[in-house]
Design an enzyme around this catalytic site. Structure first.
Site, mmCIF file in Angstrom:
data_model
loop_
_atom_site.group_PDB
_atom_site.id
_atom_site.type_symbol
_atom_site.label_atom_id
_atom_site.label_comp_id
_atom_site.label_asym_id
_atom_site.label_seq_id
_atom_site.Cartn_x
_atom_site.Cartn_y
_atom_site.Cartn_z
ATOM 1 N N GLY A 129 6.984 61.307 70.958
ATOM 2 C CA GLY A 129 7.550 59.974 70.848
ATOM 3 C C GLY A 129 8.943 59.924 71.437
ATOM 4 O O GLY A 129 9.566 60.955 71.704
ATOM 5 N N CYS A 130 9.436 58.712 71.610
ATOM 6 C CA CYS A 130 10.750 58.534 72.247
ATOM 7 C C CYS A 130 11.889 59.018 71.357
ATOM 8 O O CYS A 130 12.738 59.811 71.798
ATOM 9 C CB CYS A 130 10.942 57.073 72.654
ATOM 10 S SG CYS A 130 10.539 55.871 71.357
ATOM 11 N N TYR A 131 11.931 58.567 70.108
ATOM 12 C CA TYR A 131 12.975 59.042 69.207
ATOM 13 C C TYR A 131 12.917 60.565 69.010
ATOM 14 O O TYR A 131 13.952 61.242 69.050
ATOM 15 C CB TYR A 131 12.864 58.350 67.847
ATOM 16 C CG TYR A 131 13.504 56.986 67.748
ATOM 17 C CD1 TYR A 131 14.850 56.780 68.073
ATOM 18 C CD2 TYR A 131 12.789 55.882 67.283
ATOM 19 C CE1 TYR A 131 15.440 55.533 67.954
ATOM 20 C CE2 TYR A 131 13.373 54.630 67.162
ATOM 21 C CZ TYR A 131 14.701 54.459 67.503
ATOM 22 O OH TYR A 131 15.293 53.225 67.382
ATOM 23 N N ALA A 142 14.523 62.475 72.096
ATOM 24 C CA ALA A 142 15.987 62.483 72.111
ATOM 25 C C ALA A 142 16.543 63.317 70.969
ATOM 26 O O ALA A 142 17.497 64.090 71.159
ATOM 27 C CB ALA A 142 16.509 61.045 72.018
#
Length: 345
Positions: free
Chosen positions: A148-150, A153
């Site tokens: 996922g994106c979160y 990062a």
């Protein structure tokens, strides 16, 4: 190579096409869309006319397995898990951008996502595609669970400190901020212009489905159970994610040593930039690119570590990382087709 994109009419799908169109090892691109079957792709995205002017198809495992080498799933949750077992049996390599194969515990998936989990056999085959951390496993994979994106990062921001046992694992707090494209292309009051513009709001406190994904990889890395406090926010911009991560240092460590450690950790990772000299990354500095930019701050007064990590949620947080994994799976240079510089301003 010929590829298919399932769910190609959404933001993740169109970003895949933007990069794959320029990829030197990709020939044909098929777009599969249940809701847009038999429509012209350029009717939905007119800027693609004369470049990717094809008719979207309905889903058929038989057709896909016969004509393509790799399938990208850019679909909502609870879609890819239904099609993946047949595709895997047919020998097609698959990269799933949804969350259906990220969580290894079926009960955890069902609790956080609210759907039936993927079958255990296919789930076991899935390799978590956090490229910089799992590169060797990605090389051998037939099924990639793209992060996922979160989590992308957050985990890239935390890994050096966690690997070197420099942070108290019970003290991790993550403040996440995302642009509106993270909500997808479907209409939603949450991202209605009148409610988004000049406004910032927290959402899904303690309930975001990326929490168990972050905890799963941190626990695997640390060889102990890790829980985190994560608060996501939506901010009035189109693209980008910034995670500001806080934790107590488990030992005395200077700013210079921490900078050196992070730079050394990612020295062989072409898409991770570590900033020093008191420059803290901004989302604009990775806009439209596959880069993750990181900076760390050691507060000697409070003995806390702060990590700033930024990505473009649609690229490094989704489609770009998927293509990075596609490259590694097939023995290509992992930078192939992805060396676009960020758009600034």
């Amino acid at each position: 190579m010929d590829v298919a994109i399932v769910g190609g009419s959404g933001y993740g799908g169109v970003e895949l096409i933007r990069f794959l169109y320029h990829h030197p090892h990709v020939d044909q691109i098929k777009v599969v869309s249940h809701s847009k079957a038999n429509e012209r792709f350029s009717d939905i995205y007119p800027h693609m006319k004369d470049h990717v002017d094809l008719t979207m198809e309905s889903m058929s495992v038989e057709a896909i397995s016969q004509y393509v080498d790799v399938v990208f799933f850019a679909t909502p949750a609870n879609v890819s898990s239904k099609w993946m077992p047949e595709l895997i049996k047919s020998g097609v390599k698959c990269i799933d951008l949804s969350g259906d194969f990220r969580l290894k515990d079926q009960e955890v998936y069902e609790e956080w996502y609210g759907y039936d989990a993927a079958d255990a056999e296919t789930l076991k085959e899935a390799v978590y595609g956090l490229t910089e951390e799992n590169r060797e496993a990605v090389k051998q994979a037939q099924l990639i669970a793209n992060p996922g994106c979160y989590p992308t990062a957050t985990l890239l921001g935390l890994m050096p400190a966690v690997h070197h046992k420099l942070i108290d694992l019970n003290s991790i707090i993550i403040d996440g901020k995302t642009g509106a494209s993270g909500a997808g292309r479907s209409l939603s009051q949450n991202v209605h212009y009148s409610e988004m513009n000049e406004n910032t709001k927290a959402y899904k406190l303690g309930a975001h489905k990326h929490i168990p994904e972050i905890e799963q990889w941190l626990s695997k890395t640390a060889s102990e159970e890790v829980t985190v406090q994560f608060t996501p926010h939506i901010v009035p911009m189109t693209r980008g994610i910034m995670t500001t991560i806080y934790g107590n240092l488990s030992t005395d460590y200077s700013q210079q040593k921490m900078n050196d450690l992070y730079q050394d950790y990612y020295k062989n990772d072409p898409f991770v930039k570590v900033y020093t000299n008191n420059h803290y990354p901004q989302t604009k500095e990775v806009y439209g690119s596959n880069y993750c930019a990181i900076a760390v701050h050691v507060d000697e007064r409070t003995n806390k570590l702060t990590v700033i990590s930024v990505i473009d949620n649609l690229v490094k947080g989704a489609s770009g990382q998927a293509i990075q994994n596609f490259n590694i799976m097939h023995g290509f240079d992992e930078k192939t087709g992805l060396e676009l510089l960020p758009i600034f301003p």
